[in-house]
Design a protein around this motif. Structure first.
Motif, PDB file in Angstrom:
ATOM      1  N   THR A  22     -63.694  10.446  49.058  1.00  0.00           N
ATOM      2  CA  THR A  22     -64.093  11.402  50.095  1.00  0.00           C
ATOM      3  C   THR A  22     -62.908  11.802  50.965  1.00  0.00           C
ATOM      4  O   THR A  22     -62.721  12.982  51.273  1.00  0.00           O
ATOM      5  CB  THR A  22     -65.216  10.805  50.960  1.00  0.00           C
ATOM      6  OG1 THR A  22     -66.308  10.454  50.111  1.00  0.00           O
ATOM      7  CG2 THR A  22     -65.680  11.779  52.012  1.00  0.00           C
ATOM      8  N   LYS A  23     -62.080  10.827  51.338  1.00  0.00           N
ATOM      9  CA  LYS A  23     -60.908  11.116  52.180  1.00  0.00           C
ATOM     10  C   LYS A  23     -59.934  12.030  51.452  1.00  0.00           C
ATOM     11  O   LYS A  23     -59.431  13.011  52.018  1.00  0.00           O
ATOM     12  CB  LYS A  23     -60.217   9.800  52.576  1.00  0.00           C
ATOM     13  CG  LYS A  23     -58.948   9.974  53.373  1.00  0.00           C
ATOM     14  CD  LYS A  23     -59.199  10.598  54.724  1.00  0.00           C
ATOM     15  CE  LYS A  23     -57.922  10.643  55.538  1.00  0.00           C
ATOM     16  NZ  LYS A  23     -58.052  11.454  56.725  1.00  0.00           N
ATOM     17  N   LEU A  24     -59.641  11.731  50.181  1.00  0.00           N
ATOM     18  CA  LEU A  24     -58.689  12.553  49.424  1.00  0.00           C
ATOM     19  C   LEU A  24     -59.221  13.969  49.213  1.00  0.00           C
ATOM     20  O   LEU A  24     -58.473  14.944  49.348  1.00  0.00           O
ATOM     21  CB  LEU A  24     -58.367  11.897  48.088  1.00  0.00           C
ATOM     22  CG  LEU A  24     -57.564  10.604  48.159  1.00  0.00           C
ATOM     23  CD1 LEU A  24     -57.403  10.005  46.774  1.00  0.00           C
ATOM     24  CD2 LEU A  24     -56.210  10.826  48.805  1.00  0.00           C
ATOM     25  N   GLU A  25     -60.493  14.096  48.903  1.00  0.00           N
ATOM     26  CA  GLU A  25     -61.063  15.430  48.715  1.00  0.00           C
ATOM     27  C   GLU A  25     -61.078  16.226  50.012  1.00  0.00           C
ATOM     28  O   GLU A  25     -60.875  17.437  50.001  1.00  0.00           O
ATOM     29  CB  GLU A  25     -62.466  15.321  48.126  1.00  0.00           C
ATOM     30  CG  GLU A  25     -62.453  14.904  46.682  1.00  0.00           C
ATOM     31  CD  GLU A  25     -63.835  14.741  46.069  1.00  0.00           C
ATOM     32  OE1 GLU A  25     -63.908  14.742  44.837  1.00  0.00           O
ATOM     33  OE2 GLU A  25     -64.828  14.614  46.814  1.00  0.00           O
ATOM     34  N   SER A  26     -61.257  15.549  51.143  1.00  0.00           N
ATOM     35  CA  SER A  26     -61.209  16.256  52.430  1.00  0.00           C
ATOM     36  C   SER A  26     -59.800  16.751  52.742  1.00  0.00           C
ATOM     37  O   SER A  26     -59.625  17.682  53.513  1.00  0.00           O
ATOM     38  CB  SER A  26     -61.706  15.357  53.568  1.00  0.00           C
ATOM     39  OG  SER A  26     -60.762  14.360  53.878  1.00  0.00           O
ATOM     40  N   GLU A  27     -58.789  16.126  52.127  1.00  0.00           N
ATOM     41  CA  GLU A  27     -57.395  16.548  52.295  1.00  0.00           C
ATOM     42  C   GLU A  27     -56.979  17.557  51.221  1.00  0.00           C
ATOM     43  O   GLU A  27     -55.809  17.917  51.123  1.00  0.00           O
ATOM     44  CB  GLU A  27     -56.467  15.330  52.236  1.00  0.00           C
ATOM     45  CG  GLU A  27     -56.685  14.319  53.333  1.00  0.00           C
ATOM     46  CD  GLU A  27     -56.148  14.769  54.671  1.00  0.00           C
ATOM     47  OE1 GLU A  27     -55.237  15.631  54.707  1.00  0.00           O
ATOM     48  OE2 GLU A  27     -56.632  14.273  55.692  1.00  0.00           O
ATOM     49  N   GLY A  28     -57.919  17.978  50.366  1.00  0.00           N
ATOM     50  CA  GLY A  28     -57.634  18.995  49.359  1.00  0.00           C
ATOM     51  C   GLY A  28     -57.071  18.470  48.049  1.00  0.00           C
ATOM     52  O   GLY A  28     -56.510  19.234  47.269  1.00  0.00           O
ATOM     53  N   ILE A  29     -57.203  17.178  47.795  1.00  0.00           N
ATOM     54  CA  ILE A  29     -56.690  16.588  46.553  1.00  0.00           C
ATOM     55  C   ILE A  29     -57.863  16.376  45.604  1.00  0.00           C
ATOM     56  O   ILE A  29     -58.851  15.725  45.952  1.00  0.00           O
ATOM     57  CB  ILE A  29     -55.974  15.250  46.830  1.00  0.00           C
ATOM     58  CG1 ILE A  29     -54.747  15.505  47.693  1.00  0.00           C
ATOM     59  CG2 ILE A  29     -55.598  14.561  45.528  1.00  0.00           C
ATOM     60  CD1 ILE A  29     -54.017  14.270  48.139  1.00  0.00           C
ATOM     61  N   GLN A  30     -57.731  16.925  44.408  1.00  0.00           N
ATOM     62  CA  GLN A  30     -58.778  16.770  43.409  1.00  0.00           C
ATOM     63  C   GLN A  30     -58.726  15.360  42.813  1.00  0.00           C
ATOM     64  O   GLN A  30     -57.658  14.859  42.472  1.00  0.00           O
ATOM     65  CB  GLN A  30     -58.615  17.804  42.304  1.00  0.00           C
ATOM     66  CG  GLN A  30     -59.778  17.855  41.358  1.00  0.00           C
ATOM     67  CD  GLN A  30     -59.664  18.985  40.361  1.00  0.00           C
ATOM     68  OE1 GLN A  30     -58.689  19.730  40.357  1.00  0.00           O
ATOM     69  NE2 GLN A  30     -60.661  19.107  39.512  1.00  0.00           N
TER      70      GLN A  30
END
Length: 126
Positions: A22-30
């Protein structure tokens, strides 16, 4: 064309994996999850398959690791403080399992306690 994925973390429990995802996706990382559904169907085999893996594209790996380091919890010593590396002095160590034999691969919690510094990669005993 082959897609290059890098495993940046493995988790024994899928719930722990979801926090980082969730944290990585919120930062735009797939993010790509490997073995997540296997563990959802039978969590008891986590050690046998090496846990659930969180993967990102190679070009995002460095940034993803930096983000992971900001939310990661480090090993805590008997004094209640993060373990200090005797080599570099950083307080960024995690519990380390070498899993050299089949017994320790199946039951890593029987292995003597060791820590791996995430800064200099040195493995130490307490």
């Amino acid at each position: 064309m082959s897609v290059k994925l890098v495993t940046i973390a493995t988790f024994e429990y899928v719930a722990d994996l979801q926090v980082l995802k969730t944290k990585l996706e919120s930062e735009g990382i797939q993010v790509v999850l490997k073995d997540e559904n296997v563990l959802n169907s039978d969590p008891m085999i986590s050690h046998a398959i090496g846990g659930a893996k969180l993967q990102v594209f190679r070009e995002d790996a460095e940034r993803a690791i930096e983000i992971y380091d900001t939310i990661r919890s480090y090993a805590i010593g008997d004094d209640g403080l993060p373990i200090k590396c005797p080599n570099c002095g950083e307080r960024k160590s995690e519990r380390y399992y070498s899993r050299k034999n089949i017994f320790h691969k199946l039951f890593p919690f029987f292995e003597k306690r060791k820590y791996k510094c995430l800064n200099c990669k040195m493995i130490t005993k307490p």
